[in-house]
Design an enzyme around this catalytic site. Structure first.
Site: not given
Ligand code: EPU
Length: 333
Positions: A159, A233, A329
């Site tokens: 990520r 998420s 995130e």
């Protein structure tokens, strides 16, 4: 002075904030014109699916509306596709699956635009965009010219990419080029995917079978942002070194984890959050989702500040119980 524009329809969390004005970027000329007219503060937005607005945005929002998909190279085994950053990611995945091109079927149903994909190196069910990406073409907002970055120069990690670090806020991603295969070898290592196919007695899955399985799995536990505000998420799965992991595992033998290729331990943040009692808990107009604790939701009318307060409470309790620090995130603004 223009009336303020609402961003309610432009962030999947469904947070009702405003900005100075919303400008649609249908092509690069619109951006160049905008920049030439000494703009003030601005933010480029794709699908708005990975952002939490804590307050009104004191600037302009440039909405990426560019489109276009073209095959730039092709041979017997593979195909190279150049796709504009404003295209919807899932529609693009479907476009490739419909043509039997293999490589991104595991990335079905990820909300957002194509341009956002390399920024956070989107990943799901054992595949990341970096596995197929060849180049990213971007417009340098400082130097006002087009540049191309090869995969190996994008600084891809879990990520993460150069676009979240050194190049943050300095680029407009124009297009990406990816290479897909015409010879299908499905990636089925991810437990949930393998399990789904076995349960449905699909032993030799086609590209479409994998795509359909991923769609079904996601729909079974991830809330649809069109119905319930969320950004997927909310936190990253924390990465621990071998030493750190040993200490935690000794105390919590049931901990859910996955060992990465470079021998780090990726801990299931959803499990940590669930163990702290947050799963399905409703806090005012927000909460942690009942089927996937890692997803924070807006039950309607929540402010970004309320969601952020919940996130901080979750971070604090996971830190207290496990000594592990969760990191968002989602981009917090
Ligand atoms: N788990 C729990 N409780 C929960 C949620 C998960 O115990 O409430 C456990 C599960 O039992 C499982 C493990 O955590 O053993 C992993 O769960 P899951 O397969 O749902 O994946 P994840 O690690 O929670 C990551 C990505 C998702 C991606 C899936 C599938 C991150 C931050 N999230 O979630 O990506 O779809 O894997 O590959 O890496 C996103 O980025 O927005 C996103 C949805």
């Amino acid at each position: 002075m223009n009336p303020k524009s609402s961003l309610l329809d432009f962030n999947t969390f469904g947070i009702d904030v405003s900005c100075r004005s919303i400008i649609e970027l249908t092509n690069l000329d619109v951006l160049e014109d905008y920049l030439a007219n000494s703009p003030s503060r601005f933010l480029i937005l794709g699908g708005g699916s990975n952002i939490l607005f804590k307050s009104d945005y004191d600037g302009d929002i440039l909405l990426n509306k560019t489109c276009g998909i073209e095959i730039s190279n092709e041979n017997e085994d593979s195909v190279e596709i150049k796709v504009a950053s404003g295209e919807n990611w899932h529609d693009f995945v479907k476009w490739t699956v419909d043509r039997d091109y293999a490589g991104i079927e595991n990335l079905a149903l990820i909300p957002g635009s194509v341009g956002a994909a390399p920024i956070q190196n989107i990943g799901a069910y054992g595949v990341e965009i970096k596995d197929v990406l060849q180049t990213v073409e971007y417009f340098d907002l400082n130097e006002k010219c087009l540049k191309i970055l090869r995969n190996e120069d994008c600084g891809f990690g879990y990520r993460n990419s150069v676009f979240k670090n050194e190049l943050k806020g300095q680029v407009f991603i124009v297009s990406i080029s990816i290479k897909l295969s015409k010879n299908h070898s499905p990636k089925l290592e991810y437990w949930a995917l393998k399990h789904f196919l076995e349960e449905h007695s699909i032993s030799n899955p086609s590209i479409k079978d994998v795509f359909n399985a991923v769609v079904a799995i996601r729909q079974s536990k991830l809330p649809d942002p069109a119905k319930l505000g969320n950004s997927g998420s909310f936190f990253k799965n924390p990465l621990l070194t071998g030493e750190e992991f040993d200490v935690v595992q000794e105390k919590f033998p049931a901990i859910r984890f996955f060992e990465t290729d470079d021998h780090q331990f990726k801990i299931a943040a959803g499990w940590l959050i669930e163990q702290c009692g947050w799963k399905g808990k409703v806090v005012g107009k927000t909460g942690s989702h009942k089927d996937q604790a890692l997803v924070l939701v807006n039950y309607g009318g929540a402010t970004g500040e309320e969601v952020w307060n919940l996130a901080q409470a979750i971070i604090a309790s996971v830190q207290e119980q496990f000594g592990i620090r969760l990191e968002p995130e989602v981009n917090i603004l």
